[in-house]
Design an enzyme around this catalytic site. Structure first.
Site, short mmCIF file in Angstrom:
data_model
loop_
_atom_site.label_atom_id
_atom_site.label_comp_id
_atom_site.label_asym_id
_atom_site.label_seq_id
_atom_site.Cartn_x
_atom_site.Cartn_y
_atom_site.Cartn_z
N ASP A 50 -15.68 3.25 6.04
CA ASP A 50 -14.92 3.84 6.20
C ASP A 50 -15.19 4.73 4.79
OD1 ASP A 50 -11.77 4.89 6.22
OD2 ASP A 50 -11.81 4.25 3.88
N HIS A 71 0.63 -1.45 0.02
CA HIS A 71 -0.27 -0.11 -0.45
C HIS A 71 1.10 1.27 -0.28
CE1 HIS A 71 -3.51 2.67 0.93
NE2 HIS A 71 -2.87 3.46 1.31
N ARG A 109 -15.20 12.36 7.04
CA ARG A 109 -14.21 13.92 7.43
C ARG A 109 -13.69 14.63 6.30
NH1 ARG A 109 -10.16 9.07 7.61
NH2 ARG A 109 -8.14 10.81 8.49
N LYS A 141 -8.84 -1.17 5.12
CA LYS A 141 -9.06 -2.14 3.90
C LYS A 141 -8.55 -2.50 3.90
CE LYS A 141 -8.93 2.98 1.75
NZ LYS A 141 -9.18 3.50 3.23
N SER A 149 -8.20 3.57 8.37
CA SER A 149 -9.30 3.88 7.66
C SER A 149 -7.58 3.07 6.25
CB SER A 149 -8.77 5.06 6.65
OG SER A 149 -9.00 5.94 5.99
#
Length: 431
Positions: free
Chosen positions: A161, A82, A168, A187, A183
């Site tokens: 999320d 990621h 947010r 995921k 968050s």
């Protein structure tokens, strides 16, 4: 239990219990808690924080808000990577085929780009026919068949999320380590991978502007991984300049192909080797860095890595013959940016380059915006390369006429110095 008591408790800097966190995540996801109350709670979290136990509970509650992918039927350690987002970031598209060709299972779920950060899904969708939106059964089938599949985020994955992040974004509560951590990790952990490598960007083109902030975020995410029994490691990487030499969609796929053939930009490939090494160690394919580098070099030189990329594209419906043609990328208009003096180039603001790419059509400001796959930027020179006066530094491309005033914006992104500058790409490794 009610939401006002939970807001009051966090307002008084008290830690929330697992049941309280599950209550507000479930309640907001199912529309039982209104936006104004959830906004109040999020603001108290931004101001008063959460400890690591609370953050782990929040991550788990968000992860459990929707469907989770179970990859236990697939042999071996499943790895994922990621990135916190960058300009010219096509790392996963080079990294995935390499580690898959080395024998690791690369199971990746990616997102679209928004603003100046490009999205892996958008780049893949610039390939005619490529389908990012496979169901779970198709995803598993391709992982078993080829060791690699890259798919888009589905609506039923971590709906909490999706809803909380949208709130947010409009309530001034984005900048919070516990909320950012939960968050990202909710995921990543819901997609079924056993080991995750986090590429935490740092610098002018990143959300984290300095290395201490980046390390703090990485440490939070690594700790969450440990609490949820996942092997999570991180690299802190430099985002002062774009990754590689291409910014866009089709042109980045061309750079992916060249990189997999062994012709990649030196600094870009330094990051690829580093990330691939970590993933191969996490997957227990190799024992150390020396073994990893030897294996990575072998799959690139032999063509196995490039063939694995073609396999990925073909498996997911993409036209592999088209992308190998020299005229596949054919923008109609271009604008050249030249050096005003001789010296060493230093790229110092990748955000502006990313925003210019968006103006050319390569990205989107709103989710509904349509991308021009021919648009983008080619860096003819990168940081610390010697340039001569009037030499072409970069070229802007688009399917539409290009506003010549963009050259003034681009000139803010570089300087030409008499000596090279320090240009480390990997700032730190953490586990």
């Amino acid at each position: 239990m009610n939401i006002l008591e939970i807001i009051e408790k966090k307002k008084n800097k008290e830690a929330l219990s697992q049941k309280e966190i599950e209550f507000f995540v479930d309640g907001y996801t199912k529309n039982k808690i209104p936006d104004y109350q959830m906004s109040a709670l999020l603001m108290t979290i931004v101001i008063n924080g959460m400890n690591d136990v609370e953050t782990a509970y929040l991550t788990e509650a968000m992860m459990n808000s929707g469907k989770k992918i179970n990859l236990s039927s697939i042999k071996g350690i499943k790895v994922d990577k990621h990135s916190t987002g960058g300009v010219g970031d096509k790392v996963s598209l080079v990294l995935g085929p390499i580690v898959a060709a080395c024998g690791a299972v690369f199971a990746k779920m990616s997102g679209r780009g928004l603003g100046y950060t490009g999205g892996t899904i958008d780049k893949l969708e610039s390939i005619e026919g490529f389908n990012c939106f496979l169901n779970e059964q198709q995803f598993k089938f391709l992982l078993k068949k080829s060791n690699i599949a890259i798919i888009g985020q589905t609506d039923n994955l971590v709906p909490a999320d999706k809803k909380i992040y949208a709130l947010r974004d409009v309530s001034g509560t984005v900048n919070s380590l516990p909320l950012i951590t939960s968050s990202i990790m909710s995921k990543k952990l819901s997609t079924g991978s056993d080991a995750i490598l986090l590429d935490v960007k740092c610098g002018s083109g990143a959300f984290m502007k300095n290395i201490n902030e980046a390390k703090q975020l990485a440490r939070w995410m690594i700790n969450i991984g440990k609490k949820l029994k996942k092997d999570v490691r991180a690299e802190i990487t430099n985002m002062e300049q774009p990754l590689g030499r291409m910014i866009g969609n089709k042109n980045e796929i061309i750079e992916v192909i060249e990189s997999l053939k062994g012709n990649g930009d030196k600094k870009f490939m330094e990051l690829i080797y580093s990330s691939a090494t970590t993933l191969l160690i996490q997957a227990k394919i190799v024992k150390n860095e020396k073994e990893a580098c030897k294996l990575i070099e072998e799959v690139i030189k032999s063509g196995k890595a490039f063939n694995k990329f073609l396999e990925l594209i073909e498996n997911q419906g993409g036209n592999i013959e088209l992308i190998q043609k020299t005229n596949w990328w054919k923008p109609k208009y271009k604008l050249e940016i030249n050096a005003t003096k001789s010296g060493y180039l230093y790229l110092k603001n990748s955000v502006i380059l990313g925003l210019v790419a968006v103006k050319l059509g390569a990205g989107r400001n709103k989710k509904e915006d349509i991308i021009d796959n021919e648009a983008g930027i080619e860096l003819k020179k990168v940081t610390n390369e010697k340039v001569q006066k009037n030499e072409i530094l970069m070229v802007l491309y688009s399917s539409k006429p290009i506003d010549k005033n963009l050259s003034n914006e681009v000139k803010k992104t570089f300087e030409i110095n008499q000596k090279p500058k320090n240009n480390k790409i990997i700032l730190a490794k953490m586990e």
